[in-house]
Write a protein that holds these residues in place. Structure first.
Motif, PDB file in Angstrom:
ATOM      1  N   GLN A  30     -14.474   9.283  -1.597  1.00 13.96           N
ATOM      2  CA  GLN A  30     -15.020   9.526  -0.256  1.00 13.96           C
ATOM      3  C   GLN A  30     -15.393   8.212   0.415  1.00 13.96           C
ATOM      4  O   GLN A  30     -15.092   7.999   1.593  1.00 13.96           O
ATOM      5  CB  GLN A  30     -16.243  10.449  -0.332  1.00 13.96           C
ATOM      6  N   ASN A  31     -16.009   7.312  -0.334  1.00 12.23           N
ATOM      7  CA  ASN A  31     -16.393   6.010   0.214  1.00 12.23           C
ATOM      8  C   ASN A  31     -15.158   5.225   0.645  1.00 12.23           C
ATOM      9  O   ASN A  31     -15.141   4.633   1.732  1.00 12.23           O
ATOM     10  CB  ASN A  31     -17.203   5.224  -0.831  1.00 12.23           C
ATOM     11  N   GLN A  32     -14.137   5.229  -0.194  1.00 12.83           N
ATOM     12  CA  GLN A  32     -12.891   4.522   0.141  1.00 12.83           C
ATOM     13  C   GLN A  32     -12.258   5.094   1.419  1.00 12.83           C
ATOM     14  O   GLN A  32     -11.828   4.353   2.291  1.00 12.83           O
ATOM     15  CB  GLN A  32     -11.882   4.615  -1.015  1.00 12.83           C
ATOM     16  N   ASP A  40      -3.881   2.675   5.535  1.00 11.27           N
ATOM     17  CA  ASP A  40      -4.338   2.306   4.191  1.00 11.27           C
ATOM     18  C   ASP A  40      -4.895   3.533   3.455  1.00 11.27           C
ATOM     19  O   ASP A  40      -4.702   3.686   2.245  1.00 11.27           O
ATOM     20  CB  ASP A  40      -5.410   1.209   4.274  1.00 11.27           C
ATOM     21  N   ALA A  41      -5.582   4.396   4.196  1.00 14.04           N
ATOM     22  CA  ALA A  41      -6.122   5.621   3.593  1.00 14.04           C
ATOM     23  C   ALA A  41      -4.985   6.515   3.099  1.00 14.04           C
ATOM     24  O   ALA A  41      -5.103   7.165   2.052  1.00 14.04           O
ATOM     25  CB  ALA A  41      -6.999   6.367   4.600  1.00 14.04           C
ATOM     26  N   GLN A  42      -3.877   6.538   3.837  1.00 12.27           N
ATOM     27  CA  GLN A  42      -2.723   7.335   3.412  1.00 12.27           C
ATOM     28  C   GLN A  42      -2.183   6.826   2.075  1.00 12.27           C
ATOM     29  O   GLN A  42      -1.921   7.617   1.165  1.00 12.27           O
ATOM     30  CB  GLN A  42      -1.610   7.260   4.481  1.00 12.27           C
ATOM     31  N   SER A  43      -2.036   5.500   1.973  1.00 16.71           N
ATOM     32  CA  SER A  43      -1.538   4.910   0.715  1.00 16.71           C
ATOM     33  C   SER A  43      -2.490   5.213  -0.433  1.00 16.71           C
ATOM     34  O   SER A  43      -2.059   5.558  -1.542  1.00 16.71           O
ATOM     35  CB  SER A  43      -1.383   3.394   0.874  1.00 16.71           C
ATOM     36  N   TYR A  44      -3.769   5.098  -0.174  1.00 16.77           N
ATOM     37  CA  TYR A  44      -4.780   5.355  -1.216  1.00 16.77           C
ATOM     38  C   TYR A  44      -4.763   6.825  -1.641  1.00 16.77           C
ATOM     39  O   TYR A  44      -4.812   7.139  -2.826  1.00 16.77           O
ATOM     40  CB  TYR A  44      -6.163   4.950  -0.688  1.00 16.77           C
ATOM     41  N   LEU A  45      -4.682   7.721  -0.659  1.00 13.98           N
ATOM     42  CA  LEU A  45      -4.700   9.159  -0.970  1.00 13.98           C
ATOM     43  C   LEU A  45      -3.513   9.580  -1.830  1.00 13.98           C
ATOM     44  O   LEU A  45      -3.637  10.476  -2.662  1.00 13.98           O
ATOM     45  CB  LEU A  45      -4.709   9.981   0.322  1.00 13.98           C
ATOM     46  N   LYS A  46      -2.358   8.942  -1.643  1.00 16.64           N
ATOM     47  CA  LYS A  46      -1.176   9.277  -2.441  1.00 16.64           C
ATOM     48  C   LYS A  46      -1.437   9.077  -3.934  1.00 16.64           C
ATOM     49  O   LYS A  46      -0.844   9.761  -4.768  1.00 16.64           O
ATOM     50  CB  LYS A  46       0.019   8.425  -2.011  1.00 16.64           C
ATOM     51  N   THR A  47      -2.342   8.160  -4.239  1.00 15.63           N
ATOM     52  CA  THR A  47      -2.661   7.908  -5.654  1.00 15.63           C
ATOM     53  C   THR A  47      -3.769   8.813  -6.169  1.00 15.63           C
ATOM     54  O   THR A  47      -3.994   8.877  -7.367  1.00 15.63           O
ATOM     55  CB  THR A  47      -3.097   6.431  -5.864  1.00 15.63           C
ATOM     56  N   GLN A  48      -4.455   9.518  -5.264  1.00 16.16           N
ATOM     57  CA  GLN A  48      -5.619  10.308  -5.650  1.00 16.16           C
ATOM     58  C   GLN A  48      -5.371  11.811  -5.704  1.00 16.16           C
ATOM     59  O   GLN A  48      -6.077  12.522  -6.407  1.00 16.16           O
ATOM     60  CB  GLN A  48      -6.781  10.026  -4.691  1.00 16.16           C
ATOM     61  N   ILE A  49      -4.423  12.307  -4.926  1.00 18.47           N
ATOM     62  CA  ILE A  49      -4.174  13.757  -4.889  1.00 18.47           C
ATOM     63  C   ILE A  49      -2.695  14.029  -5.105  1.00 18.47           C
ATOM     64  O   ILE A  49      -1.849  13.145  -4.931  1.00 18.47           O
ATOM     65  CB  ILE A  49      -4.662  14.398  -3.553  1.00 18.47           C
ATOM     66  N   ASP A  50      -2.373  15.265  -5.464  1.00 15.31           N
ATOM     67  CA  ASP A  50      -0.975  15.618  -5.722  1.00 15.31           C
ATOM     68  C   ASP A  50      -0.178  15.668  -4.413  1.00 15.31           C
ATOM     69  O   ASP A  50      -0.739  15.764  -3.321  1.00 15.31           O
ATOM     70  CB  ASP A  50      -0.881  16.954  -6.473  1.00 15.31           C
TER      71      ASP A  50
END
Length: 194
Positions: A30-32, A40-50
């Motif tokens: 959530q902080n990220q 950048d959030a899109q790239s990060y989310l790809k690593t966090q959710i399916d």
């Protein structure tokens, strides 16, 4: 140099804080997500959710952006309520749910007050209005949807009456007379009923 936040980044922050994916993630994630710009959030989310959840999230974000641009909102109701709204929409001859909700949300007496204001404004500005079309447009906007539909039906019926007569005569006076008689008969019936 400080990085400026663009409009899409601002919309992303507003959206993601309210989305269910956000509330289901860890505090670190959530902080990220609140610190990163959209891309950048899109790239990060790809690593966090399916992948399926990521695709659904982006679909919801696109819909969110569309609603912001169009000025529309989504209202979720049970199918039972939707059937009642459909029946009511047909009963008042509303073109869509926005018209129906506007009709339902007007307080008692507001319609009469609006028409009174229209009449007062009309008498003040009458010399400034250049055409019957402008006057009619102003009146039409002040009416409830079911009254607008009724007026459309009267205009159409009067027009068709004129077309019917024009097939048997070329006399404009006769066509105008038949159209006037048609409208007057409707007005007479209205006055008779009231």
């Amino acid at each position: 140099m400080a990085k400026t936040i663009n409009e899409k980044d601002q919309h992303w922050l507003s959206f993601i804080r309210k989305d269910r994916i956000f509330s289901d993630t860890t505090a670190e994630t959530q902080n990220q997500l609140t610190q990163l710009p959209y891309l950048d959030a899109q790239s990060y989310l790809k690593t966090q959710i399916d992948a399926a959840s990521f695709k659904k999230l982006n679909g919801r974000f696109r819909a969110y952006l569309h609603r912001l641009k169009s000025g529309k909102s989504t209202l979720t109701v049970d199918s039972y309520i939707l059937h009642k709204l459909d029946a009511m929409k047909n009963a008042v001859s509303a073109d869509d749910y926005s018209d129906l909700l506007e009709y339902l949300l007007k307080p008692d007496g507001a319609y009469t007050k609006e028409l009174g204001q229209f009449h007062a404004n009309y008498t003040k500005t009458q010399p400034k209005i250049n055409s019957t079309q402008d006057e009619f447009s102003q009146l039409f906007k002040a009416l409830y949807p079911h009254h607008q539909t009724l007026i459309k039906a009267v205009l159409e019926a009067t027009f068709l009456q004129g077309v019917s007569v024009s097939r048997s005569t070329r006399s404009m006076d006769k066509i105008e007379q038949v159209c006037s008689e048609h409208i007057e008969s409707l007005i007479f019936n209205l006055e008779k009923d009231s």
